[in-house]
Design an enzyme around this catalytic site. Structure first.
Site, PDB file in Angstrom:
ATOM      1  N   HIS A 121      60.628  98.538  17.480  1.00  0.00           N
ATOM      2  CA  HIS A 121      61.075  98.067  16.166  1.00  0.00           C
ATOM      3  C   HIS A 121      62.412  98.722  15.802  1.00  0.00           C
ATOM      4  O   HIS A 121      63.390  98.035  15.488  1.00  0.00           O
ATOM      5  CB  HIS A 121      60.013  98.407  15.115  1.00  0.00           C
ATOM      6  CG  HIS A 121      60.382  98.010  13.722  1.00  0.00           C
ATOM      7  ND1 HIS A 121      59.876  96.899  13.100  1.00  0.00           N
ATOM      8  CD2 HIS A 121      61.230  98.578  12.827  1.00  0.00           C
ATOM      9  CE1 HIS A 121      60.387  96.794  11.889  1.00  0.00           C
ATOM     10  NE2 HIS A 121      61.225  97.809  11.696  1.00  0.00           N
ATOM     11  N   GLU A 122      62.439 100.035  15.860  1.00  0.00           N
ATOM     12  CA  GLU A 122      63.666 100.737  15.465  1.00  0.00           C
ATOM     13  C   GLU A 122      64.802 100.419  16.436  1.00  0.00           C
ATOM     14  O   GLU A 122      65.964 100.357  16.041  1.00  0.00           O
ATOM     15  CB  GLU A 122      63.426 102.247  15.383  1.00  0.00           C
ATOM     16  CG  GLU A 122      62.418 102.658  14.312  1.00  0.00           C
ATOM     17  CD  GLU A 122      62.709 102.093  12.930  1.00  0.00           C
ATOM     18  OE1 GLU A 122      63.888 101.861  12.607  1.00  0.00           O
ATOM     19  OE2 GLU A 122      61.743 101.849  12.178  1.00  0.00           O
ATOM     20  N   HIS A 168      66.514  97.305  15.340  1.00  0.00           N
ATOM     21  CA  HIS A 168      67.524  97.603  14.310  1.00  0.00           C
ATOM     22  C   HIS A 168      68.781  98.177  14.961  1.00  0.00           C
ATOM     23  O   HIS A 168      69.906  97.846  14.582  1.00  0.00           O
ATOM     24  CB  HIS A 168      66.992  98.649  13.327  1.00  0.00           C
ATOM     25  CG  HIS A 168      66.035  98.132  12.299  1.00  0.00           C
ATOM     26  ND1 HIS A 168      66.294  97.028  11.537  1.00  0.00           N
ATOM     27  CD2 HIS A 168      64.823  98.611  11.886  1.00  0.00           C
ATOM     28  CE1 HIS A 168      65.270  96.844  10.692  1.00  0.00           C
ATOM     29  NE2 HIS A 168      64.366  97.777  10.893  1.00  0.00           N
ATOM     30  N   HIS A 190      70.960  95.620  16.322  1.00  0.00           N
ATOM     31  CA  HIS A 190      71.641  94.904  15.250  1.00  0.00           C
ATOM     32  C   HIS A 190      72.935  95.652  14.876  1.00  0.00           C
ATOM     33  O   HIS A 190      73.958  95.049  14.572  1.00  0.00           O
ATOM     34  CB  HIS A 190      70.709  94.822  14.041  1.00  0.00           C
ATOM     35  CG  HIS A 190      71.042  93.751  13.043  1.00  0.00           C
ATOM     36  ND1 HIS A 190      70.423  93.674  11.827  1.00  0.00           N
ATOM     37  CD2 HIS A 190      71.920  92.719  13.066  1.00  0.00           C
ATOM     38  CE1 HIS A 190      70.897  92.643  11.140  1.00  0.00           C
ATOM     39  NE2 HIS A 190      71.815  92.048  11.879  1.00  0.00           N
TER      40      HIS A 190
END
Ligand SMILES: [Zn+2]
Length: 714
Positions: A493-494, A497, A500
């Site tokens: 998940h991290e 990010h 991104h």
């Protein structure tokens, strides 16, 4: 549930960056005032003392204020270059100092940093508020927007101009002097309260320690959990084993400990953070913050804070959010209650003469999982070593986006456990640095998040410096750290990010990377979790930490099949927090300001209205709900994870429809429209550019195992 960093106040721009004009400071002995070019923009952490921040902030704030004043007072008529570009190029020192400070205050804090944080947070809030309510500056921006059609702007410039106008308007730039003054007081006070809130939670986390005496206290705990507890004890300077309040310690303890009395102790410690009375109690802070936010929304002519907040999100209105939460709540609750009944039967079957309590849920659900799915969390864990899972995350980024990660041992870091990698693209061009700070320690706040030392932007030629912070329990004695499947999911998940931020390819810092609507920002992160669950990825990277043997195929199949086990619980605890957040921020401003809100009563009432099962507690109770009170990042915005999940479920379907989870054409579109595009477009437009249409909640209901037909039947 993991987070992404946001500026301490919701109205402050997430970032301000630009070319440095900070020449005089190069001779200063304060390392924070050097330009860090020799280390590629990374601060010289080994020479930074907490005390340096006070001077550095004073310098950086003054420098930025002078830059902004020059733009506002420019006698020349406003142009895109002398107003918007000039602002985009201002505040470089403030960006550097602020990013370094937020990183350390969250990931490696100490008493001095915490004291400075209390002092600096209101100053920074005041600084941004002053800029965004500056009448002369707003006149320039407003005139540019009105003439926008004749300025010859390209799409990105037009978007940046619109973002400036929106941010200033939402900050109150168009209000009269009295309203602006009151807004300023509110914003400064909110900043101070947000800091106090998170420091109180940290204090409660640091003061809790449950030492475990002998074998009896360790009953039921598998080896890897014992090792993690020994490491926690050592980190706190005691021998033996101890439970602390980091989520990756609490959850396995609740899952495996046979000692019902100890489970209750740990559970109560965890859910009572910020709610213990005394100087670290957060309830009066919550009441004041909610009141001030409602007043702020009213000054800005919104019905309540939720309407104010959502007006600039993809969801647009609280009604849209409630429709989604309600659609998922009913089947999720039904599924959770069925699991509860099965567990209560298990308690009876074992001769236990008690009603299932919240501290029993994880323990009995683990037993149920072993029975129903023939799936044992402890059997999985030896195959999920941290290093292998990092490799898996990198591999996925290589398959999708052609990225390469090379260890960068000489880059300065803030703690010996932190690792750095140089990231390059398919052509071998370096695109940025990635830092992983994975282990729990007492100087780190709980949770997991992505943050940046520097955002990507072409205007000043900045490559991104991106960080993931997690709280995995470190294995002692240099042994490989083993993750639970949930931990591995957090890592992915991290890392989503982080991508991104790393893949961002824009000119202007205002719209760089993760500077997008909160209900869109979880799309790149939650989407990335999908690849972890794919047999193709697990077969390659889920290998035994001692023997290197791949996970047996039938265990792997059971792991994948058990994906939605206990999903009712996870969904219920999440929606309860999201709904309470929305309820709280839908309160209109009280006519009688002295009638204080009672957060405990409010929480109880909100839960009763939704029909919360007694055996489940909110994922984040209000007194430690950092997402919405430690700064304004997710205030009236905690629903964002589920909103983004509608998008991520549908996005991953686009890969599945091609028959290739790494389909190059789909990956290319995904990179162009989402991962590299920052805030170039309205979220809905960005999504349509990728998928050709907007999604419905169906993909999410299928993903969570609550098929749409179940909803209709209710
Ligand atoms: Zn996230």
């Amino acid at each position: 549930m993991s987070e992404i960093n946001h500026s301490p106040d919701a109205t402050a721009p997430a970032k301000a960056a630009g070319a440095s004009r900070n020449t005089a400071a190069a001779t200063s002995p304060n390392p924070l005032l050097e330009d860090w070019t020799a280390s590629g923009g990374v601060p010289p952490f080994d020479r930074i003392d907490a005390e340096h921040f006070t001077e550095a902030y004073a310098h950086a704030l003054a420098e930025h204020a002078a830059e902004i004043a020059a733009i506002a007072r420019d006698p020349a008529p406003a142009t895109f270059a002398n107003t918007i570009v000039a602002m985009e190029l201002s505040g470089h020192a403030l960006e550097r100092v602020g990013n370094a400070f937020h990183l350390l205050a969250g990931a490696h804090s100490n008493d001095t940093l915490l004291e400075i944080e209390r002092d600096i947070a209101p100053q920074v809030a005041r600084h941004w508020n002053k800029i965004q309510t500056d009448a002369a500056l707003f006149r320039r921006i407003d005139s540019l927007l009105r003439e926008a059609a004749s300025l010859g702007l390209d799409a990105e410039q037009r978007r940046v101009l619109e973002r400036y106008h929106t941010d200033f308007r939402r900050a109150g730039a168009g209000l009269d002097a009295a309203a602006k003054r009151r807004l300023t007081e509110i914003i400064e006070r909110l900043a101070a309260l947000g800091t106090a809130f998170s420091q109180n939670v940290l204090a409660d986390e640091q003061s809790f320690l449950l030492p475990l005496g002998g074998e009896a206290d360790l009953a039921g705990l598998p080896d890897f959990t014992r090792e993690a507890l020994r490491s926690e004890a050592r980190e706190r300077g005691i021998d033996g084993y101890a439970v602390t309040l980091s989520r990756s310690t609490v959850e396995p303890f609740l899952q495996f400990s046979d000692r019902r009395d100890l489970r209750e102790k740990v559970f109560r410690g965890f859910v009572m953070r910020g709610d213990n009375g005394g100087p670290t109690d957060n309830k009066s802070i919550i009441a004041e913050m909610v009141r001030l936010r409602a007043e702020r929304a009213q000054l800005l002519r919104y019905a309540d804070f939720a309407h104010y907040r959502l007006d600039d999100a993809m969801a647009k209105t609280p009604g849209e959010v409630r429709a989604l939460l309600d659609a998922v709540w009913t089947p999720a609750r039904k599924s959770a209650l069925a699991d509860r009944d099965a567990m209560q039967a298990l308690v009876q079957e074992e001769g236990g003469n008690f009603k299932l309590e919240p501290w029993d849920w994880r323990y009995y659900v683990e037993k149920l999982r072993q029975r129903v799915c023939n799936f044992d969390e402890a059997a999985i864990k030896p195959y999920l070593s941290l290093d292998r899972m990092i490799e898996a995350a990198f591999y996925t980024a290589q398959r999708l986006f052609g990225l390469q990660f090379a260890p960068a041992p000489n880059v300065p870091v803030w703690h010996p456990d932190v690792r750095a990698w140089r990231v390059s693209d398919a052509e071998g061009r370096e695109i940025g640095l990635f830092f992983g700070d994975y282990f729990a320690r007492s100087s780190k706040r709980s949770g997991a998040w992505m943050t940046a030392l520097r955002d990507q932007q072409e205007l000043a030629g900045h490559t991104p410096l991106i960080i993931n912070v997690c709280n995995f329990a470190k294995a002692p004695g240099g042994e490989p750290t083993l993750l639970s499947f949930e931990d591995a999911r957090t890592l992915f998940h991290e890392f989503g990010h982080a991508l991104h931020g790393l893949l961002s390819s824009v000119i202007y810092p205002t719209i760089s990377g993760t500077n997008v609507a909160t209900d869109f920002v979880e799309l790149p992160s939650q989407l990335y979790e999908h690849w972890l669950q794919q047999p193709e990825v697990l077969r390659r990277f889920a290998r035994h930490y001692q023997t290197g043997a791949p996970m047996p195929e039938e265990l792997l199949q059971r792991l994948v099949a058990a994906r939605n086990f206990n999903k009712g619980f996870a969904t219920v605890e999440y929606i309860a927090s999201a709904t309470a957040d929305l309820d709280l921020h839908s309160l209109p401003r009280a006519k009688d300001d002295d009638r204080a809100l009672d957060p405990s009563a409010f929480e109880a009432q909100s839960l009763e209205c939704m029909g919360m099962p007694d055996e489940i507690v909110m994922r984040h109770r209000l007194p430690h709900f950092a997402h919405i009170f430690a700064g304004g990042g997710y205030a009236a915005g905690y629903y964002s994870y589920m909103w983004s999940e509608v998008l991520d479920a549908d996005t991953f379907s686009a890969f599945e429809e091609t028959g290739d989870i790494f389909d190059p054409a789909t990956a290319k579109r995904l990179r162009q429209s989402i991962y590299s595009a920052g805030g170039l477009q309205e979220p809905a437009d960005a999504y349509k550019a990728f998928r050709g249409r907007l999604p419905t909640a169906d993909a999410l209901l299928r993903k969570r195992g609550f098929a749409a037909r179940d909803t209709a039947a209710d």
